[in-house]
Scaffold this motif. Sequence first.
Motif, PDB file in Angstrom:
ATOM      1  N   GLU A 242       3.403   1.486  21.568  1.00 37.15           N
ATOM      2  CA  GLU A 242       2.512   0.357  21.299  1.00 37.15           C
ATOM      3  C   GLU A 242       1.682   0.019  22.541  1.00 37.15           C
ATOM      4  OE1 GLU A 242       0.341  -2.360  19.446  1.00 37.15           O
ATOM      5  OE2 GLU A 242       1.744  -0.992  18.468  1.00 37.15           O
ATOM      6  N   SER A 243       2.325   0.041  23.711  1.00 34.59           N
ATOM      7  CA  SER A 243       1.591  -0.212  24.956  1.00 34.59           C
ATOM      8  C   SER A 243       0.554   0.876  25.212  1.00 34.59           C
ATOM      9  CB  SER A 243       2.565  -0.303  26.139  1.00 34.59           C
ATOM     10  OG  SER A 243       3.393  -1.435  25.990  1.00 34.59           O
ATOM     11  N   LEU A 244       0.894   2.120  24.903  1.00 34.62           N
ATOM     12  CA  LEU A 244      -0.073   3.217  25.044  1.00 34.62           C
ATOM     13  C   LEU A 244      -1.289   2.986  24.153  1.00 34.62           C
ATOM     14  CD1 LEU A 244       1.792   6.653  25.239  1.00 34.62           C
ATOM     15  CD2 LEU A 244       0.143   5.710  26.854  1.00 34.62           C
ATOM     16  N   ARG A 245      -1.053   2.518  22.943  1.00 33.19           N
ATOM     17  CA  ARG A 245      -2.170   2.253  22.028  1.00 33.19           C
ATOM     18  C   ARG A 245      -3.089   1.154  22.586  1.00 33.19           C
ATOM     19  NH1 ARG A 245      -1.667   5.301  17.718  1.00 33.19           N
ATOM     20  NH2 ARG A 245       0.397   5.876  16.930  1.00 33.19           N
ATOM     21  N   VAL A 246      -2.494   0.119  23.177  1.00 35.33           N
ATOM     22  CA  VAL A 246      -3.281  -0.950  23.789  1.00 35.33           C
ATOM     23  C   VAL A 246      -4.096  -0.390  24.958  1.00 35.33           C
ATOM     24  CG1 VAL A 246      -3.126  -3.094  25.135  1.00 35.33           C
ATOM     25  CG2 VAL A 246      -1.734  -2.805  23.060  1.00 35.33           C
ATOM     26  N   LEU A 247      -3.461   0.427  25.787  1.00 29.78           N
ATOM     27  CA  LEU A 247      -4.162   1.019  26.934  1.00 29.78           C
ATOM     28  C   LEU A 247      -5.284   1.949  26.481  1.00 29.78           C
ATOM     29  CD1 LEU A 247      -1.102   1.728  29.231  1.00 29.78           C
ATOM     30  CD2 LEU A 247      -2.910   0.033  29.611  1.00 29.78           C
ATOM     31  N   TYR A 248      -5.050   2.706  25.428  1.00 28.14           N
ATOM     32  CA  TYR A 248      -6.066   3.602  24.884  1.00 28.14           C
ATOM     33  C   TYR A 248      -7.275   2.793  24.413  1.00 28.14           C
ATOM     34  CZ  TYR A 248      -8.274   7.004  21.737  1.00 28.14           C
ATOM     35  OH  TYR A 248      -9.162   7.830  21.109  1.00 28.14           O
ATOM     36  N   ALA A 249      -7.031   1.717  23.683  1.00 28.87           N
ATOM     37  CA  ALA A 249      -8.121   0.872  23.200  1.00 28.87           C
ATOM     38  C   ALA A 249      -8.863   0.230  24.380  1.00 28.87           C
ATOM     39  CB  ALA A 249      -7.577  -0.200  22.268  1.00 28.87           C
ATOM     40  N   ARG A 250      -8.128  -0.170  25.399  1.00 37.41           N
ATOM     41  CA  ARG A 250      -8.709  -0.800  26.576  1.00 37.41           C
ATOM     42  C   ARG A 250      -9.548   0.183  27.398  1.00 37.41           C
ATOM     43  NH1 ARG A 250      -4.414  -4.789  29.466  1.00 37.41           N
ATOM     44  NH2 ARG A 250      -4.094  -3.252  31.099  1.00 37.41           N
ATOM     45  N   SER A 251      -9.223   1.469  27.291  1.00 35.56           N
ATOM     46  CA  SER A 251      -9.902   2.477  28.119  1.00 35.56           C
ATOM     47  C   SER A 251     -11.299   2.824  27.628  1.00 35.56           C
ATOM     48  CB  SER A 251      -9.068   3.762  28.181  1.00 35.56           C
ATOM     49  OG  SER A 251      -9.162   4.470  26.949  1.00 35.56           O
ATOM     50  N   GLY A 252     -11.584   2.586  26.360  1.00 40.35           N
ATOM     51  CA  GLY A 252     -12.890   2.921  25.815  1.00 40.35           C
ATOM     52  C   GLY A 252     -13.078   4.417  25.568  1.00 40.35           C
ATOM     53  N   ARG A 253     -11.991   5.180  25.480  1.00 42.66           N
ATOM     54  CA  ARG A 253     -12.084   6.632  25.306  1.00 42.66           C
ATOM     55  C   ARG A 253     -12.086   7.070  23.843  1.00 42.66           C
ATOM     56  NH1 ARG A 253      -7.978   8.569  30.042  1.00 42.66           N
ATOM     57  NH2 ARG A 253      -9.211   7.670  31.701  1.00 42.66           N
ATOM     58  N   ALA A 254     -12.041   6.134  22.948  1.00 41.95           N
ATOM     59  CA  ALA A 254     -11.881   6.471  21.535  1.00 41.95           C
ATOM     60  C   ALA A 254     -12.926   7.459  21.032  1.00 41.95           C
ATOM     61  CB  ALA A 254     -11.903   5.203  20.687  1.00 41.95           C
ATOM     62  N   ALA A 255     -14.148   7.362  21.512  1.00 44.09           N
ATOM     63  CA  ALA A 255     -15.199   8.266  21.039  1.00 44.09           C
ATOM     64  C   ALA A 255     -15.058   9.659  21.648  1.00 44.09           C
ATOM     65  CB  ALA A 255     -16.568   7.688  21.383  1.00 44.09           C
ATOM     66  N   ALA A 256     -14.526   9.756  22.845  1.00 49.11           N
ATOM     67  CA  ALA A 256     -14.478  11.032  23.557  1.00 49.11           C
ATOM     68  C   ALA A 256     -13.256  11.886  23.206  1.00 49.11           C
ATOM     69  CB  ALA A 256     -14.499  10.770  25.066  1.00 49.11           C
ATOM     70  N   ILE A 257     -12.108  11.260  23.005  1.00 56.32           N
ATOM     71  CA  ILE A 257     -10.870  12.007  22.776  1.00 56.32           C
ATOM     72  C   ILE A 257      -9.962  11.173  21.874  1.00 56.32           C
ATOM     73  CG2 ILE A 257      -9.838  11.077  24.895  1.00 56.32           C
ATOM     74  CD1 ILE A 257      -8.327  13.717  25.231  1.00 56.32           C
ATOM     75  N   GLY A 258      -9.295  11.830  20.963  1.00 55.37           N
ATOM     76  CA  GLY A 258      -8.390  11.135  20.057  1.00 55.37           C
ATOM     77  C   GLY A 258      -7.135  10.659  20.777  1.00 55.37           C
ATOM     78  N   PHE A 259      -6.470   9.668  20.201  1.00 55.15           N
ATOM     79  CA  PHE A 259      -5.282   9.090  20.826  1.00 55.15           C
ATOM     80  C   PHE A 259      -4.199  10.138  21.077  1.00 55.15           C
ATOM     81  CE2 PHE A 259      -1.012   7.313  20.439  1.00 55.15           C
ATOM     82  CZ  PHE A 259      -1.017   6.441  21.514  1.00 55.15           C
ATOM     83  N   ASP A 260      -3.901  10.960  20.074  1.00 54.07           N
ATOM     84  CA  ASP A 260      -2.827  11.954  20.229  1.00 54.07           C
ATOM     85  C   ASP A 260      -3.132  12.935  21.354  1.00 54.07           C
ATOM     86  OD1 ASP A 260      -1.311  10.796  18.228  1.00 54.07           O
ATOM     87  OD2 ASP A 260      -2.116  12.106  16.665  1.00 54.07           O
ATOM     88  N   ASP A 261      -4.370  13.423  21.426  1.00 55.02           N
ATOM     89  CA  ASP A 261      -4.741  14.342  22.507  1.00 55.02           C
ATOM     90  C   ASP A 261      -4.665  13.642  23.868  1.00 55.02           C
ATOM     91  OD1 ASP A 261      -5.160  16.445  20.770  1.00 55.02           O
ATOM     92  OD2 ASP A 261      -7.302  15.989  20.524  1.00 55.02           O
ATOM     93  N   TRP A 262      -5.147  12.416  23.910  1.00 55.73           N
ATOM     94  CA  TRP A 262      -5.105  11.653  25.160  1.00 55.73           C
ATOM     95  C   TRP A 262      -3.666  11.438  25.614  1.00 55.73           C
ATOM     96  CZ3 TRP A 262      -3.422   6.407  25.817  1.00 55.73           C
ATOM     97  CH2 TRP A 262      -3.664   5.895  27.098  1.00 55.73           C
ATOM     98  N   SER A 263      -2.811  10.983  24.698  1.00 57.43           N
ATOM     99  CA  SER A 263      -1.434  10.679  25.097  1.00 57.43           C
ATOM    100  C   SER A 263      -0.676  11.949  25.506  1.00 57.43           C
ATOM    101  CB  SER A 263      -0.686   9.913  24.006  1.00 57.43           C
ATOM    102  OG  SER A 263      -0.556  10.694  22.846  1.00 57.43           O
TER     103      SER A 263
END
Length: 186
Positions: free
Chosen positions: A142-163
């Motif tokens: 859940e914290s990773l999801r918050v950090l992902y949203a906060r990072s602004g990377r959603a358009a560049a890389i998907g959450f699973d690939d990022w994590s």
Amino acid sequence: GLQWARRALRLMPENPFLLVMTADIAAKQGALDLAVTSARDALRYLEHAEAPSPISPQQWPQARSGLRATALFVLGRVAAHREQYREAEQSLLASLTLNPDDIEALYTIGVVRMAVRADEGAARVFARVVQANGALSAAALESLRVLYARSGRAAAIGFDDWSRSLKWSPPEPAQPATEPREPGRY
């Protein structure tokens, strides 16, 4: 629990096993001053303690490292609770140099880093906690999801690939910043 520990410490104030147990229980029960005093006393006694009779001299270094790791974790947890984030991270990293597999210490470092918005470091830690697939994995995800949203990377890389791209490297051995103190009064 804590009343028994206080009585026992009056009889054996130099017992590092008892001090570390008291520190851990006190921190979990919110007796933060007792937790800090006990953890610091344990660390001070462990600097010069020799192997107690049930433990062989060969087993003592590992047992001493485990006690030190727990005492340092308690100091880190209490510092984090008190929002003393620099001290918290120092103690937690020192704990992890002694016990790099302590998932609770890792998770706590993630919380500390997230609080100071050191998001990249927090994400690496939380990714490792998720990989451990233990009791803290869901909270770390859940914290990773918050950090992902906060990072602004959603358009560049998907959450699973990022994590999956996040890697945690255990810290190099280091001493925490502690000041010498007199033993606590129990």
